[in-house]
Write an enzyme that holds these catalytic residues in place. Structure first.
Site, PDB file in Angstrom:
ATOM      1  N   ASP A  23       0.046  10.375 -27.037  1.00  0.00           N
ATOM      2  CA  ASP A  23       0.905   9.547 -27.906  1.00  0.00           C
ATOM      3  C   ASP A  23       0.915   8.034 -27.626  1.00  0.00           C
ATOM      4  O   ASP A  23       0.948   7.629 -26.467  1.00  0.00           O
ATOM      5  CB  ASP A  23       2.379   9.946 -27.753  1.00  0.00           C
ATOM      6  CG  ASP A  23       2.624  11.422 -27.781  1.00  0.00           C
ATOM      7  OD1 ASP A  23       1.674  12.178 -27.980  1.00  0.00           O
ATOM      8  OD2 ASP A  23       3.780  11.809 -27.577  1.00  0.00           O
ATOM      9  N   GLU A  37       9.351  16.339 -32.270  1.00  0.00           N
ATOM     10  CA  GLU A  37       9.000  15.385 -31.214  1.00  0.00           C
ATOM     11  C   GLU A  37       8.923  13.978 -31.813  1.00  0.00           C
ATOM     12  O   GLU A  37       8.822  13.808 -33.034  1.00  0.00           O
ATOM     13  CB  GLU A  37       7.626  15.730 -30.614  1.00  0.00           C
ATOM     14  CG  GLU A  37       7.539  17.126 -30.013  1.00  0.00           C
ATOM     15  CD  GLU A  37       6.194  17.424 -29.337  1.00  0.00           C
ATOM     16  OE1 GLU A  37       6.207  17.977 -28.240  1.00  0.00           O
ATOM     17  OE2 GLU A  37       5.138  17.092 -29.913  1.00  0.00           O
TER      18      GLU A  37
HETATM   19  C1  FRU Z   1       3.902  14.697 -28.196  1.00  0.00           C
HETATM   20  C2  FRU Z   1       4.397  15.003 -26.795  1.00  0.00           C
HETATM   21  C3  FRU Z   1       5.759  14.373 -26.573  1.00  0.00           C
HETATM   22  C4  FRU Z   1       5.791  14.221 -25.090  1.00  0.00           C
HETATM   23  C5  FRU Z   1       4.368  13.875 -24.755  1.00  0.00           C
HETATM   24  C6  FRU Z   1       3.885  14.405 -23.441  1.00  0.00           C
HETATM   25  O1  FRU Z   1       2.531  14.735 -28.324  1.00  0.00           O
HETATM   26  O2  FRU Z   1       4.430  16.385 -26.597  1.00  0.00           O
HETATM   27  O3  FRU Z   1       6.817  15.123 -27.110  1.00  0.00           O
HETATM   28  O4  FRU Z   1       6.687  13.232 -24.665  1.00  0.00           O
HETATM   29  O5  FRU Z   1       3.573  14.430 -25.801  1.00  0.00           O
HETATM   30  O6  FRU Z   1       2.641  13.907 -23.122  1.00  0.00           O
END
Ligand code: FRU
Length: 538
Positions: free
Chosen positions: A63, A245
């Site tokens: 992300d 998320e």
């Molecule tokens: C989304 C996610 C978020 C988390 C991160 C962990 O892709 O699952 O929810 O903070 O990636 O790397």
């Protein structure tokens, strides 16, 4: 075309010679295995390292995090595992750009600590130093992120995700973690993460959107340290095929009006329209405490269940930049150009994943229907180096064989308008002489846009990569269509009707794509304003 293929193999050939000469010079014994690895690495760089999409130099990225703009620089942080090419203990990597397109990777910004790994989050510029972290007149930048405690997770606890903050006094280069972290402890929710903070101008407070299992929670704060729970949103609204998320909440003006609506982005994994992970959006109002859906948008939802920022398979966890100057006023967005269905398996090894092209978001309302539109930022077009323009083509079938001396197909913008469309299929084919092809287009019989990457090159690294043809609903049979296609070595981003429908997907061809063709059984449709542009980023 021959030139291009010849050049490509030349690069590999000369790299090979260089490796061999180098190894002889050093008089060291280089094993066959090492040579193979070096060749593979060089092929991977030449064939797959994107020309204009951010990738880390090495290792795993997911992300985008903590994006803010300050003093002429756009900052992009990202979920990063510096010790491997698959997901691992998360850090925040960092990159800076002055134009949103060419990026300089920086040293790692945030490392895991005793409270846990550093998961996704945001960053804001605390201009008035209300957090008190500022010093000697320097306003702090405050990062708000999730702590993920691995030990807690392994021990089967459910409260292993909490929220922490850190501040920077040197424009985001180095960070000091707050000594009273966590600032929000876990209320007993397993997936409790990804804080996105904005300054709410109408209510004079900071607002945090936080993903909490199958819903969102909003918090408010005056000083970025003490947070008060405000409300929840989303249970039983929109798509719920997986957990929620990476939310983002922000106001935006409706195009051509003075009315402001609030947009709420929510990423979801799994449960995307074409499988795996994607980002849905909601339109409504936020009163400083509660997010309420707009009535017309509710009607839209009752017909469509969910609306998606991007219907392609590879745009996830995207959020917007903070602190964009008022004189600029744009809502700038970037997403992770991959999908949790196969992100760990894509055939790049030195690095894994890239970001989408940065995009400007806008909101259109027409006949009581909303469209959250996105288009590539205009900065991209400052890099146009060559253009091929055709006002109108009488022929209903075009076939462009492109090569370096005309226009290459690996850093390319293709635009055109179609009219007099019938109940038929319109296929925009991108392909090479090795037999790899990417089929993009409109099925006006089924009222669907599609991307079919089943024959696009290397596909067998994951069944899910080609398990279906991606589709986006066109609400009705279309008589005309505006198309914009951005092509990099391994990605295509398609923007229909000024970004009303967007599809972004990855592909991994065996050699560079070389040709472009518009194909249909319809012999009378018109192609107008065709423009093929090649960028130069040097
Ligand atoms: C989304 C996610 C978020 C988390 C991160 C962990 O892709 O699952 O929810 O903070 O990636 O790397």
């Amino acid at each position: 075309m021959k030139n291009r293929k010849f050049r490509f193999f030349n690069i590999i050939f000369f790299n090979l010679i260089f490796i061999l000469v180098f190894s002889c010079k050093k008089n060291s014994k280089v094993s066959e295995h090492e040579i193979t690895a070096l060749i593979e690495n060089s092929v991977e760089e030449t064939l797959y390292r994107p020309n204009f999409h951010f990738t880390p130099k090495a290792n795993w990225m997911n992300d985008p995090n903590g994006m803010f703009y300050l003093n002429g620089k756009y900052h992009l942080y990202f979920q990063y595992y510096p010790d491997g090419n698959v997901w691992g203990p998360m850090h925040w990597g960092h990159a800076i750009s002055e134009n949103l397109i060419t990026w300089e990777e920086q040293p790692i910004a945030l490392y895991p600590d005793d409270l846990g790994l550093i998961f996704s989050g945001s960053a804001v510029v605390d201009k008035d130093n209300i957090s008190g972290f500022g010093k000697d007149g320097v306003s702090p930048i405050v990062a708000i992120y999730t702590y993920h405690n691995m030990e807690g997770e392994k021990a089967g606890e459910i409260d292993f995700q909490t929220q922490g903050i850190a501040f920077s006094l040197d424009e985001g280069m180095t960070w000091i973690k707050y000594d009273k972290n966590p600032i929000i402890s876990n209320p007993g929710i397993k997936d409790f993460r990804d804080p996105k903070v904005i300054w709410d101008n109408s209510n004079d407070k900071w607002i945090m959107s936080l993903a909490a299992g199958n819903k969102l929670m909003f918090y408010s704060s005056l000083n970025l340290k003490d947070w008060k729970f405000e409300s929840e949103f989303g249970e039983n609204i929109g798509a719920h095929g997986g957990i929620w998320e990476c939310p983002d909440l922000f106001p935006i003006k409706i195009e051509g009006s003075d009315k402001t609506n609030w947009v709420l982005l929510v990423s979801i994994n799994p449960g995307a329209p074409n499988g795996g992970s994607a980002t849905q959006y909601f339109i409504g109002d936020f009163d400083g405490s509660t997010f309420t859906l707009d009535k017309d948008f509710s009607n839209q939802l009752s017909n469509q269940n969910a609306l998606w920022l991007d219907y392609g398979r590879d745009n996830y966890a995207g959020v917007t930049w903070s602190n964009i100057a008022e004189t600029d006023g744009r809502k700038l967005f970037i997403g992770w150009m991959s999908n949790w269905d196969y992100a760990r398996d894509v055939p790049t090894f030195k690095w894994r994943s890239s970001m989408t092209v940065p995009r400007e978001l806008s909101l259109k309302k027409h006949n009581n229907t909303y469209h959250l539109k996105s288009l590539p930022v205009e900065e991209l077009y400052h890099f146009v180096e060559k253009s091929l323009v055709k006002d109108s083509l009488s022929n209903n079938q075009i076939n462009f064989e492109l090569n370096n001396s005309i226009i290459g197909m690996t850093k390319t913008n293709i635009e055109f308008e179609l009219s007099d469309l019938k109940h038929n299929i319109y296929n925009f084919l991108i392909y090479n002489k090795l037999g790899d092809s990417l089929s993009i287009g409109l099925d006006n019989l089924k009222n669907e846009f599609f991307i079919n990457r089943k024959k696009s090159g290397k596909v067998n690294f994951s069944e899910k990569f080609v398990s279906n043809i991606s589709k986006a609903r066109a609400l009705k049979t279309l008589n005309q269509l505006k198309v914009k296609i951005l092509l990099d070595k391994t990605s295509v981003e398609v923007f229909y009707n000024d970004g009303e429908v967007v599809m972004s997907e990855l592909f991994f061809p065996n050699g560079p794509m070389e040709k472009f063709n518009i194909i249909s059984d319809d012999k009378t449709f018109k192609i107008e304003n065709l423009k093929i542009q090649e960028f130069d980023f040097k």
